[in-house]
Design an enzyme around this catalytic site. Structure first.
Site, PDB file in Angstrom:
ATOM      1  N   THR A 211      75.340  52.976  54.160  1.00 41.43           N
ATOM      2  CA  THR A 211      74.347  53.868  53.542  1.00 41.43           C
ATOM      3  C   THR A 211      74.855  54.314  52.186  1.00 41.43           C
ATOM      4  OG1 THR A 211      72.913  55.786  53.948  1.00 41.43           O
ATOM      5  CG2 THR A 211      75.181  55.981  54.716  1.00 41.43           C
ATOM      6  N   ASN A 212      74.282  55.341  51.612  1.00 40.16           N
ATOM      7  CA  ASN A 212      74.718  55.835  50.300  1.00 40.16           C
ATOM      8  C   ASN A 212      74.505  57.337  50.249  1.00 40.16           C
ATOM      9  OD1 ASN A 212      71.990  56.442  49.153  1.00 40.16           O
ATOM     10  ND2 ASN A 212      71.712  54.275  49.620  1.00 40.16           N
ATOM     11  N   PRO A 213      75.059  58.010  49.220  1.00 42.91           N
ATOM     12  CA  PRO A 213      75.026  59.491  49.243  1.00 42.91           C
ATOM     13  C   PRO A 213      73.723  60.119  48.762  1.00 42.91           C
ATOM     14  CG  PRO A 213      76.623  58.667  47.627  1.00 42.91           C
ATOM     15  CD  PRO A 213      75.836  57.496  48.089  1.00 42.91           C
TER      16      PRO A 213
END
Ligand code: CTP
Length: 397
Positions: A211-213
């Site tokens: 995923t990513n922030p």
């Protein structure tokens, strides 16, 4: 300016419910939003909360007496409704709702209601049996048929100690409903906007993800601003901790594939697509169905590219993308605009401190097809959203 309430003329009418104290909060929030506020209290409301509380918050003299000669109350309060943008009754008792349904005008609130030609929002608050009573239900239906908008009531604990439907809607939601109602006259009225937000999640195995922030804040701010300006908003969001903006239709997705499916379906009826989501570019080719044990010592993860959502959307609507870059920001963003055939791209330099992912602020440049770049200063995301919508409006969506 990201405040759709600023300068609007609102009449806030308060009636005699235990929830009247929450109307002080509503009055305070509306005053802070620079609303031109006119407050009416019934005598019964003044038994629960003193006019002085409202007077101090709104800095205007409050009258509860229809026939007070001292301040010419009758005419003054009637006139306040003539040019009002909205008339909000919060809290509204069963008694007041009954009077409004049959046209009795024997106090300030019911008299002003009869004179009002603007949209009326009623937020009831009463015990659950009173609300469920067939008389009240029939009165509510009568008023709804005449175009009155009902805000709640909500489920919850009531003054009687019972739990049920009858609680005053949360003041923030009432104010959001007010914004949505006034949005019908906004510059995006009638426009249908699909907005994506947040990260996507790709499973490696049942307990591990790629995923990513992304926090989703930029997409949610765009959804709120679009709603306030009158658009019908569909928000397609990956997992976030943010509250769904009131009045916005939210579709929850996890993977890029799910977002792809939801976007392609939703844009069929839309005028504008804004892709603010941080979509994963890769996913594991063969996600493991069982948890991978670390005893395998070395894990090689074959990845495949995900669907490019923006590039797959037909060109019969305005398409706006985001480009989060760390170098050559404007050049990279411009080439994405052409590659994905976009109308606008919002470029931001995520290497700068205090902007981008998870921040409440953002510093972006808006680039159009002609290469015209509109750089914006560092602003709260709500202001950035408002300015992006201004540029979209210039494209006549
Ligand atoms: N986007 C998309 N589908 C993807 C990846 C991105 O629709 N699979 C959208 C994003 O929501 C954004 C725009 O495309 O509005 C640009 O995304 P970005 O990740 O910056 O660009 P990529 O095309 O993925 O290129 P790269 O990651 O190589 O910079």
């Amino acid at each position: 300016m990201n405040n759709s309430l600023k300068g609007k003329k609102i009449v806030l009418a308060v009636t005699g419910s235990i929830a009247a104290y929450k109307a002080v909060d509503i009055a305070s929030k509306l005053t802070q939003a620079d609303v031109s506020l006119h407050i009416l209290l019934t005598k019964e409301a003044a038994e629960f909360v003193t006019p002085l509380s409202f007077q101090n918050i709104s800095r205007q003299k409050i009258s509860t007496d229809l026939f007070s000669s001292e301040d010419n109350a009758y005419l003054q309060h009637l006139e306040s409704t003539y040019d009002a943008d909205a008339f909000l009754i919060a809290p509204a008792t069963a008694n007041t709702i009954a009077k409004l349904a049959i046209g009795i005008a024997d106090d300030l609130v019911s008299t002003a209601f009869l004179a009002a030609t603007c949209p009326v929002i009623i937020a009831p608050a009463m015990d659950l049996n009173m609300y469920d009573n067939p008389s009240t239900q029939s009165n509510v239906k009568t008023l709804q048929k005449r175009g009155v908008i009902f805000a709640g009531p909500e489920q919850g604990r009531l003054a009687s100690g019972k739990v049920g439907r009858g609680r005053l809607m949360e003041p923030n939601n009432i104010i959001d409903l007010l914004k949505t109602t006034l949005g019908a006259y906004g510059d995006f009225a009638g426009k249908r906007i699909v907005i994506t937000a947040g990260p996507t999640v790709e499973h490696i195995d049942p307990v591990r993800i790629i995923t990513n922030p992304s926090s989703g804040k930029m997409g949610f701010a765009l959804a709120t601003a679009s709603r306030d300006r009158g658009a019908k908003v569909t928000l397609i969001s990956g997992p976030t901790y943010l509250e769904t903006p009131f009045g916005v239709t939210k579709i929850d997705v996890k993977s890029a594939k799910q977002m792809y499916t939801a976007v392609l379906k939703s844009v069929a009826n839309a005028d504008i697509l804004i892709m603010a989501a941080a979509v994963s570019d890769f996913r594991p080719t063969n996600p493991h169905t069982a948890k991978e044990k670390k005893s395998i010592a070395k894990l090689t993860l074959p990845l495949e590219t995900t669907e490019d959502i923006l590039a797959s959307v037909p060109d019969n609507l305005l398409k706006i993308g985001f480009a989060a870059e760390t170098e050559d920001v404007e050049r990279n963003a411009t080439s994405k605009l052409s590659a994905k055939n976009l109308d606008l791209i919002i470029a931001n330099d995520i290497s700068q401190p205090g902007t981008g992912f998870a921040s409440d602020f953002n510093q972006v440049s808006i680039i159009d097809r002609k290469g015209i770049i509109t750089p914006l200063p560092l602003l709260p995301k709500s202001d950035v959203a408002w300015q992006i919508l201004d540029v979209i409006l210039d494209l006549n969506p």
